[in-house]
Enzyme design. Structure first.
Site, PDB file in Angstrom:
ATOM      1  N   THR A  45       0.543  -1.216   0.225  1.00 24.87           N
ATOM      2  CA  THR A  45       0.046   0.040  -0.090  1.00 24.87           C
ATOM      3  C   THR A  45       0.859   1.232  -0.152  1.00 24.87           C
ATOM      4  OG1 THR A  45      -1.515  -1.109   1.330  1.00 24.87           O
ATOM      5  CG2 THR A  45      -1.894   1.189   1.108  1.00 24.87           C
ATOM      6  N   TYR A 133       4.864 -12.383   4.661  1.00 28.13           N
ATOM      7  CA  TYR A 133       3.846 -11.961   4.006  1.00 28.13           C
ATOM      8  C   TYR A 133       3.451 -12.596   2.561  1.00 28.13           C
ATOM      9  CZ  TYR A 133       1.281  -7.927   1.611  1.00 28.13           C
ATOM     10  OH  TYR A 133       0.358  -7.272   0.792  1.00 28.13           O
ATOM     11  N   LYS A 161       1.623 -12.466   7.719  1.00 33.42           N
ATOM     12  CA  LYS A 161       0.471 -11.801   7.142  1.00 33.42           C
ATOM     13  C   LYS A 161      -0.134 -12.553   6.159  1.00 33.42           C
ATOM     14  CE  LYS A 161      -0.974  -7.602   4.665  1.00 33.42           C
ATOM     15  NZ  LYS A 161      -0.410  -6.384   4.085  1.00 33.42           N
ATOM     16  N   ILE A 203      -3.510  -6.390   9.295  1.00 30.47           N
ATOM     17  CA  ILE A 203      -2.536  -5.315   8.635  1.00 30.47           C
ATOM     18  C   ILE A 203      -3.397  -4.838   7.656  1.00 30.47           C
ATOM     19  CG2 ILE A 203      -0.554  -4.993   7.138  1.00 30.47           C
ATOM     20  CD1 ILE A 203       0.580  -7.246   8.973  1.00 30.47           C
TER      21      ILE A 203
END
EC number: 4.3.3.7
Length: 292
Positions: A45, A133, A161, A203
């Protein structure tokens, strides 16, 4: 262990694409004040693919220095080169980040053994806690739960994540992961469900515009106050959906801009939110009570 709502913070840019570091500092303060539990800087992001290495390191350093211990800072340090991921993680440690978030290498499609060796090499090279992740929708390579749990035994790898949005996979991780291995969803839409079942936090993309609501939702889900978690979930439901009406972070950057928190800048090959989708995102902000 970090719990709750962890914002995957956007990287403010001027309309010419240059970094807006004043707005970045203001955003960091905004999240501290609004109850965000931790900040991920320069993740997906945060446009990690389109900032250069110097900018990447500068953003990590500014975040650590400006937040100044008020809440944890997690540095995005992933790369599709193991050597580069190690270099970024080393910088994050020197800068004072609390943890690193390292994405599955993208484009080069490593095997499960390659993924294991990649993350093990990072953890062995740098004494900084690493969160794995997994986001196969972007990386193509999908790290299996078996590989995640194998990596959970490596010293220094402290969590994952999981951005698959797959409840079955989430339940498998909850059932099999070591109790001190942190489980975070990377899918706002399933945050209440996964946290209620045993994940430790979210998250979040939505937290960029609704940090207080996301903090309260995560706390409610974790404490068993399902009625409150459900109420907030449906209040921000349109945000969970419509902040992905175009590729992330296009819609959320426009939404943060509409809240008056930063200019409407983004870097090619990403482009600003199309006029056709702007009313949709604005309606989602209204539904959440964030704009009039």
């Amino acid at each position: 262990m970090i719990t709750g709502s962890i914002v995957a913070i956007v990287t403010p840019m001027h309309e010419d694409g240059s970094l807006d570091l004043n707005s970045f500092r203001n955003l960091l303060d905004f999240h501290v004040q609004e109850g965000t539990d931790a900040i991920v800087v320069v993740g997906t992001t945060g446009e990690s693919p389109t900032v250069n290495v110097e900018e990447h390191c500068e953003l990590i350093k500014i975040a650590v220095d400006h937040v100044a211990g008020r809440i944890p800072v997690i540095a995005g340090t992933g790369a599709n080169s193991t050597a580069e991921a190690i270099e970024l993680t080393e910088f994050a440690k020197k800068a004072g980040a609390n943890m690193a978030l390292s994405v599955v290498p993208y484009y080069n499609k490593p095997t499960q053994e390659g993924l294991y060796r990649h993350f093990k090499a990072i953890a062995e090279a740098v004494e900084l806690p690493v969160i794995l992740y997994n986001v196969p929708g972007r990386t193509v390579a999908d790290m299996s739960n078996d590989t995640i749990l194998r990596l959970a035994e490596v010293p220094g790898i402290v969590g994952v994540k999981d951005a698959t949005g797959n409840i079955d996979r989430a339940c498998d991780l909850i059932a099999r992961a070591p109790k001190d291995f942190a489980l975070y969803t990377g899918d706002d839409m399933t945050a209440v469900a996964t946290i209620s079942l045993g994940f430790h936090g979210d998250i979040s993309v939505t937290a960029n515009v609704a940090p207080r609501l996301m903090h309260e939702m995560c706390v409610a889900a974790a404490s068993g106050d399902i009625a409150k978690a459900r109420e907030i979930h449906f209040k921000v439901l349109a945000l969970h959906r419509d902040l992905f009406c175009e590729a992330n972070p296009i819609p959320v950057k426009w939404a943060v801009h509409k809240l008056g928190l930063m200019p409407n800048g983004i870097r090619l090959p990403l482009t600003t939110l199309s006029e056709a989708n702007q009313p949709r995102v604005l309606a989602a902000l209204r539904q959440a009570g964030l704009v009039a």
